[in-house]
Design a protein around this motif. Structure first.
Motif, PDB file in Angstrom:
ATOM      1  N   ARG A   1      36.030  61.115 -32.370  1.00 30.12           N
ATOM      2  CA  ARG A   1      36.872  60.803 -33.539  1.00 30.12           C
ATOM      3  C   ARG A   1      36.070  60.943 -34.815  1.00 30.12           C
ATOM      4  NH1 ARG A   1      39.379  56.469 -30.754  1.00 30.12           N
ATOM      5  NH2 ARG A   1      41.342  57.199 -29.917  1.00 30.12           N
ATOM      6  N   ILE A   2      36.615  61.681 -35.754  1.00 34.09           N
ATOM      7  CA  ILE A   2      35.949  61.852 -37.049  1.00 34.09           C
ATOM      8  C   ILE A   2      36.976  61.553 -38.130  1.00 34.09           C
ATOM      9  CG2 ILE A   2      34.798  63.516 -38.574  1.00 34.09           C
ATOM     10  CD1 ILE A   2      33.601  64.822 -36.100  1.00 34.09           C
ATOM     11  N   TRP A   3      36.635  60.681 -39.045  1.00 35.99           N
ATOM     12  CA  TRP A   3      37.614  60.230 -40.038  1.00 35.99           C
ATOM     13  C   TRP A   3      37.934  61.336 -41.044  1.00 35.99           C
ATOM     14  CZ3 TRP A   3      40.981  56.481 -40.494  1.00 35.99           C
ATOM     15  CH2 TRP A   3      41.511  56.185 -41.753  1.00 35.99           C
ATOM     16  N   ASP A   4      36.892  62.015 -41.512  1.00 37.81           N
ATOM     17  CA  ASP A   4      37.099  63.014 -42.559  1.00 37.81           C
ATOM     18  C   ASP A   4      36.289  64.262 -42.191  1.00 37.81           C
ATOM     19  OD1 ASP A   4      37.080  64.572 -44.831  1.00 37.81           O
ATOM     20  OD2 ASP A   4      36.596  62.948 -46.215  1.00 37.81           O
ATOM     21  N   ALA A   5      36.847  65.020 -41.256  1.00 36.56           N
ATOM     22  CA  ALA A   5      36.096  66.161 -40.703  1.00 36.56           C
ATOM     23  C   ALA A   5      35.707  67.144 -41.807  1.00 36.56           C
ATOM     24  CB  ALA A   5      36.916  66.852 -39.624  1.00 36.56           C
ATOM     25  N   GLU A   6      36.566  67.293 -42.798  1.00 31.38           N
ATOM     26  CA  GLU A   6      36.256  68.268 -43.850  1.00 31.38           C
ATOM     27  C   GLU A   6      34.892  67.962 -44.489  1.00 31.38           C
ATOM     28  OE1 GLU A   6      38.969  68.346 -47.180  1.00 31.38           O
ATOM     29  OE2 GLU A   6      37.636  69.721 -48.268  1.00 31.38           O
ATOM     30  N   HIS A   7      34.678  66.679 -44.805  1.00 28.52           N
ATOM     31  CA  HIS A   7      33.429  66.345 -45.493  1.00 28.52           C
ATOM     32  C   HIS A   7      32.276  66.005 -44.562  1.00 28.52           C
ATOM     33  CE1 HIS A   7      36.409  65.810 -48.772  1.00 28.52           C
ATOM     34  NE2 HIS A   7      35.476  66.500 -49.406  1.00 28.52           N
ATOM     35  N   GLU A   8      32.594  65.495 -43.382  1.00 28.86           N
ATOM     36  CA  GLU A   8      31.511  65.096 -42.486  1.00 28.86           C
ATOM     37  C   GLU A   8      30.940  66.297 -41.714  1.00 28.86           C
ATOM     38  OE1 GLU A   8      32.213  61.150 -40.458  1.00 28.86           O
ATOM     39  OE2 GLU A   8      34.160  61.349 -41.420  1.00 28.86           O
ATOM     40  N   CYS A   9      31.731  67.358 -41.627  1.00 28.11           N
ATOM     41  CA  CYS A   9      31.291  68.532 -40.841  1.00 28.11           C
ATOM     42  C   CYS A   9      31.197  69.785 -41.718  1.00 28.11           C
ATOM     43  CB  CYS A   9      32.267  68.803 -39.695  1.00 28.11           C
ATOM     44  SG  CYS A   9      32.589  67.371 -38.679  1.00 28.11           S
ATOM     45  N   MET A  10      30.983  69.597 -42.982  1.00 26.06           N
ATOM     46  CA  MET A  10      30.973  70.722 -43.912  1.00 26.06           C
ATOM     47  C   MET A  10      29.766  71.642 -43.669  1.00 26.06           C
ATOM     48  SD  MET A  10      31.396  70.008 -47.951  1.00 26.06           S
ATOM     49  CE  MET A  10      33.100  70.026 -48.473  1.00 26.06           C
ATOM     50  N   PRO A  11      29.961  72.957 -43.697  1.00 28.71           N
ATOM     51  CA  PRO A  11      28.785  73.834 -43.620  1.00 28.71           C
ATOM     52  C   PRO A  11      27.844  73.520 -44.784  1.00 28.71           C
ATOM     53  CG  PRO A  11      30.833  75.088 -43.474  1.00 28.71           C
ATOM     54  CD  PRO A  11      31.217  73.685 -43.832  1.00 28.71           C
ATOM     55  N   ARG A  12      26.535  73.575 -44.516  1.00 31.48           N
ATOM     56  CA  ARG A  12      25.569  73.107 -45.514  1.00 31.48           C
ATOM     57  C   ARG A  12      25.671  73.814 -46.880  1.00 31.48           C
ATOM     58  NH1 ARG A  12      22.123  69.213 -46.288  1.00 31.48           N
ATOM     59  NH2 ARG A  12      22.923  68.216 -44.438  1.00 31.48           N
ATOM     60  N   PRO A  13      25.847  75.137 -46.911  1.00 36.68           N
ATOM     61  CA  PRO A  13      25.911  75.769 -48.237  1.00 36.68           C
ATOM     62  C   PRO A  13      27.051  75.202 -49.092  1.00 36.68           C
ATOM     63  CG  PRO A  13      25.711  77.434 -46.517  1.00 36.68           C
ATOM     64  CD  PRO A  13      25.911  76.129 -45.826  1.00 36.68           C
ATOM     65  N   GLN A  14      28.181  74.955 -48.438  1.00 36.68           N
ATOM     66  CA  GLN A  14      29.330  74.395 -49.149  1.00 36.68           C
ATOM     67  C   GLN A  14      29.040  72.959 -49.603  1.00 36.68           C
ATOM     68  OE1 GLN A  14      32.564  75.359 -46.569  1.00 36.68           O
ATOM     69  NE2 GLN A  14      33.957  74.044 -47.752  1.00 36.68           N
ATOM     70  N   LEU A  15      28.400  72.199 -48.696  1.00 34.74           N
ATOM     71  CA  LEU A  15      28.042  70.811 -49.011  1.00 34.74           C
ATOM     72  C   LEU A  15      27.087  70.788 -50.206  1.00 34.74           C
ATOM     73  CD1 LEU A  15      27.945  67.753 -48.287  1.00 34.74           C
ATOM     74  CD2 LEU A  15      26.037  68.278 -46.772  1.00 34.74           C
ATOM     75  N   GLU A  16      26.117  71.682 -50.199  1.00 33.66           N
ATOM     76  CA  GLU A  16      25.122  71.675 -51.282  1.00 33.66           C
ATOM     77  C   GLU A  16      25.748  72.065 -52.614  1.00 33.66           C
ATOM     78  OE1 GLU A  16      21.668  73.818 -49.921  1.00 33.66           O
ATOM     79  OE2 GLU A  16      21.090  72.165 -48.579  1.00 33.66           O
ATOM     80  N   ALA A  17      26.723  72.955 -52.559  1.00 36.42           N
ATOM     81  CA  ALA A  17      27.408  73.332 -53.800  1.00 36.42           C
ATOM     82  C   ALA A  17      28.148  72.118 -54.371  1.00 36.42           C
ATOM     83  CB  ALA A  17      28.376  74.484 -53.532  1.00 36.42           C
ATOM     84  N   LEU A  18      28.786  71.375 -53.470  1.00 35.54           N
ATOM     85  CA  LEU A  18      29.509  70.175 -53.896  1.00 35.54           C
ATOM     86  C   LEU A  18      28.525  69.128 -54.440  1.00 35.54           C
ATOM     87  CD1 LEU A  18      32.223  68.572 -53.905  1.00 35.54           C
ATOM     88  CD2 LEU A  18      31.657  67.806 -51.594  1.00 35.54           C
ATOM     89  N   GLN A  19      27.396  68.980 -53.754  1.00 38.80           N
ATOM     90  CA  GLN A  19      26.388  68.007 -54.200  1.00 38.80           C
ATOM     91  C   GLN A  19      25.867  68.355 -55.592  1.00 38.80           C
ATOM     92  OE1 GLN A  19      23.666  68.305 -50.787  1.00 38.80           O
ATOM     93  NE2 GLN A  19      23.962  66.116 -50.455  1.00 38.80           N
ATOM     94  N   LEU A  20      25.623  69.644 -55.818  1.00 38.60           N
ATOM     95  CA  LEU A  20      25.078  70.044 -57.115  1.00 38.60           C
ATOM     96  C   LEU A  20      26.080  69.745 -58.232  1.00 38.60           C
ATOM     97  CD1 LEU A  20      22.977  71.320 -58.934  1.00 38.60           C
ATOM     98  CD2 LEU A  20      23.938  73.577 -58.400  1.00 38.60           C
ATOM     99  N   GLN A  21      27.323  70.100 -57.963  1.00 39.87           N
ATOM    100  CA  GLN A  21      28.352  69.864 -58.990  1.00 39.87           C
ATOM    101  C   GLN A  21      28.447  68.360 -59.307  1.00 39.87           C
ATOM    102  OE1 GLN A  21      32.217  70.534 -57.353  1.00 39.87           O
ATOM    103  NE2 GLN A  21      33.135  69.445 -59.082  1.00 39.87           N
ATOM    104  N   ARG A  22      28.405  67.530 -58.249  1.00 39.95           N
ATOM    105  CA  ARG A  22      28.509  66.081 -58.461  1.00 39.95           C
ATOM    106  C   ARG A  22      27.235  65.498 -59.086  1.00 39.95           C
ATOM    107  NH1 ARG A  22      31.922  63.993 -53.129  1.00 39.95           N
ATOM    108  NH2 ARG A  22      33.921  64.779 -53.871  1.00 39.95           N
TER     109      ARG A  22
END
Ligand code: DLL
Length: 448
Positions: free
Chosen positions: A17-38
């Protein structure tokens, strides 16, 4: 450890069970782009709204536009607890008070506590993130969640309370204390998930033993424990005595409270919710960022907080990060169980010793009870470490010779694990203080 090897009752089909698969399983490049923007937004927010940050940035000649890549985070100055103290109570808030809807503070042991605030949006995100780690720890809408953290300024109870409600579980806000009543309610209301500090879980187990309550008479399936360091040995002890799966979760009030990171049922490190927090590991002495895989101090930058953002907050917690994907499918980084805090780390005759290392040794010795205290002192110029540990009645009332042999054996094991000698003192069963919240295990007389 794989879930199939965990032997507990009523496992159910919680795996995966994963509550928010979009954010918990994000491919790293996409995650890093989001992190940089934030990160860029957060830096801008504190620069514009918090004089302390603006001054610190100016001191190093930095403006928000200088943050162009995620690695640029290392250019930013650290934030330490002292900054919060100097700006007590509301000087680090980045929104006007009319936008602050909740205030908490940390359980500081000395001086003024540190004060933190939440906007309405911050509270929503907090519930969401607590919902994430509680789901990862097995909690579902069918659970009855028994919250035995103290409700108050401490973030523990409220954090998990709203997380459990967010999931749709039934929450029992029992709060801390009154252990016998806790057990009665646990039996009668059929609590299925227990939330408290690991040391209080042991206090509950002790009381059950004393009252002759078997874990089979409870409906508990899961225990979600956090707020203080605890060893793998302590986890095994709690799991066996309460008949549950125990997971670890981590957080600190300055960064949000519980919900910064939590284990899934594979229990191989706590997943940090990296879309909201940017972790780094630094050398606590030099402040230098260490390469991936190193053990060091965890530093966290918040990425979405409005009322109380933190830039490179030095947690003082010592851990290591793992970037490989977990079996559960989450891609976000995992932090190891902390080895303790750099400020709890004892330096005994020049050797670094963490209380959790001592705990591991004690828990492996048959006859030692899971209750101990460390007394550090100085005899002349020499540091001394005394480990006081409760032992069961057989050993405590055993003849002197056997007791001496027992002490020798524990002292040898401690020496080989710690690399420095400790004196062991056996104390009577049930004589040590029991804990309702965080355990206090070290008495450092050198500092008194
Ligand atoms: O203890 C938040 C929390 C409450 C986390 C309940 C999890 C569950 P503070 O009172 O500000 O906040 O204390 C934060 O506690 O820097 C660590 O040293 C320690 N700590 C918290 N969780 C863990 C853990 C809450 N799972 C400080 N393992 C942190 C080890 C922990 N240490």
């Amino acid at each position: 450890m794989s879930i199939s090897r965990i032997g507990v009752k009523a496992m159910g089909d919680f795996e995966g069970r994963i509550w928010d698969a979009e954010h918990e399983c994000m491919p790293r490049p996409q995650l890093e782009a989001l992190q940089l923007q934030r990160l860029q937004q957060t830096v801008r927010r504190v620069y514009d709204n918090v004089p302390c940050y603006q001054n610190k940035f100016k001191e190093v000649g930095l403006v928000p536009e200088d943050i162009r890549t995620l690695d640029d985070v290392a250019k930013l100055p650290f934030t330490v607890k002292e900054d919060l103290r100097l700006n007590y109570p509301y000087g680090m808030f980045a929104v006007p008070m009319r936008e602050v809807v909740r205030i908490h503070s940390s359980s500081g042991t000395t001086g003024k506590p540190t004060v933190v605030g939440y906007s309405r949006n911050d509270l929503q995100i907090w519930s969401e993130l607590a919902g994430r780690f509680m789901t990862a720890a097995g909690v579902t809408a069918d659970d009855i969640v028994h919250i035995a953290f103290g409700y108050g300024l401490f973030t523990g109870a409220f954090g998990l309370h709203y997380g459990a409600e967010r999931i749709g579980a039934s929450v029992i806000p029992i709060s801390s204390g009154n252990t016998e009543k806790q057990l009665m309610i646990m039996q009668d209301y059929r609590s299925s998930a227990l939330v408290c500090t690991p040391s209080y879980a042991l206090t509950l187990a002790d009381r059950m033993e004393k009252l002759g309550i078997s874990s089979d008479s409870l409906s508990l399936r899961f225990g979600l424990f956090g707020g203080e360091p605890w060893s793998e040995e302590m986890r095994r002890e709690i799991e066996t005595r309460l008949g549950i799966i125990a997971t670890d979760n981590f957080g600190l009030s300055e960064v949000m409270g519980p919900g910064v990171a939590g284990e899934c049922l594979h229990r191989c490190g706590m997943h940090i919710f990296e879309d909201h927090f940017l972790p780094e590991i630094i050398d606590p002495e030099t402040g230098e960022v260490l390469p991936r895989g190193s053990v060091g101090e965890l530093v966290i930058t918040s990425l979405s907080k409005e009322a109380f953002p933190v830039i490179r907050y030095r947690t003082r917690d010592i851990t290591r990060l793992h970037y490989d994907t977990c079996e559960c499918g989450r891609t976000i980084v995992r932090m190891e169980k902390t080895r303790g805090r750099s400020d709890d780390m004892l330096i005994i005759k020049g050797v670094n010793v963490f209380p959790t290392q001592i705990e591991e040794v004690l828990f492996q010795v048959e006859g030692c009870e899971p209750h101990y205290q460390l007394i550090v002192d100085r005899a002349g110029t020499m540091d001394t470490l005394e480990v006081q540990v409760e032992v069961n009645e057989n050993i405590f009332f055993d003849e002197m010779k056997k007791q001496r042999a027992f002490v020798d054996m524990v002292e040898k094991r401690l020496l080989s694990t710690l690399g420095v000698g400790a004196k062991v003192k056996l104390v009577e069963p049930s004589s040590m203080p029991r804990h309702e919240g965080k355990a206090k295990r070290v008495i450092d007389k050198r500092k008194l």
